[in-house]
Design a protein around this motif. Structure first.
Motif: not given
Length: 243
Positions: A23-33, A132-142, A170-172
């Motif tokens: 599940a986490q691997a799929l989340r990361d792949a989605i958030l990393e586009r 400059h880790d965009t996925v981590a930025m999104i995750r920690w912001s949430g 996901l929207i971001i």
């Protein structure tokens, strides 16, 4: 991750360890586009990629559909969610209504313990920006928004904000301008200062401005990246675990 965050780490309720990793691997792949909006997620192919069973993959996809990251269509299968501009604006508008109200009329004040949790999250967020880790930025912001809601509100409010935060992530990931930086970490610092001082009206104004800035950083005209082979997309993050 700091020790203070370990106990509150995101859980995939009902999933075993292997399923949570997938599940986490799929989340990361989605958030990393790497997985684009509308991309098909066939169970058989995912089971092969992750060396798992279709039953486990089905459970993972059902869990992700509850997070509104994946959409399951009868007789068609699972797809990466593809929120349009209207849905994105509705999600952000709902977040403003709820999160501003939590700031202005908290159920309880911030404690030293919860303030420490928020400061630890902000430190992780600062590191994500430095890397400059965009996925981590999104995750920690949430995570900051969720923990702040838990600290000032109640579990019902936090559950609602948790779902909205996942949809916002996901929207971001889909629509954020390339030059934007997710949530500005300075905004979180100002929010924490205001709620620590119990300046509730100020905190409400800061939260409203903060969420408006997130929406203003979205570009709904931006094209989505082109699709690639599912195995090529997921192979670098595939989690091989015993069945």
């Amino acid at each position: 991750m700091s020790a203070i965050l370990a106990a509150g780490a995101l859980r995939d309720d009902g999933l075993v360890q292997e399923e949570s990793a997938i599940a986490q691997a799929l989340r990361d792949a989605i958030l990393e586009r790497r997985l684009t909006p509308g991309a098909r997620l066939p169970e058989e192919q995912l089971a092969e990629i992750f060396s798992s069973s279709r039953g486990r993959i089905r459970r993972v996809l059902l869990a992700l559909s509850r997070e509104h990251i994946v959409v399951i269509q009868a007789s068609r299968g699972a797809f990466v969610a593809s929120p349009d501009a209207a849905e994105a604006r509705a999600v952000l508008s709902t977040r403003r209504m709820i999160e501003v109200a939590v700031m202005e009329r908290p159920c309880q004040p911030l404690t030293e313990e919860t303030a420490a949790v928020l400061r630890a999250i902000m430190e992780e967020e600062r590191q994500a920006h430095a890397d400059h880790d965009t996925v981590a930025m999104i995750r920690w912001s949430g995570r900051f928004h969720l923990e702040l809601a838990l600290a000032l509100g109640n579990e019902v409010i936090a559950d609602i904000i948790s779902e909205l935060s996942l949809r916002t992530s996901l929207i971001i990931a889909i629509y954020e301008r390339q030059t934007a930086m997710c949530c500005l970490k300075e905004d979180h610092e100002l929010l924490l200062e205001a709620v620590s001082a119990r300046e509730w009206i100020k905190a409400g104004r800061l939260m409203s401005r903060h969420l408006m800035e997130i929406e203003q950083n979205l570009d709904f005209s931006s094209p989505t990246p082109s699709a690639t082979s599912l195995s090529m997309i997921l192979k670098p993050v595939a989690v091989i675990a015993p069945k």
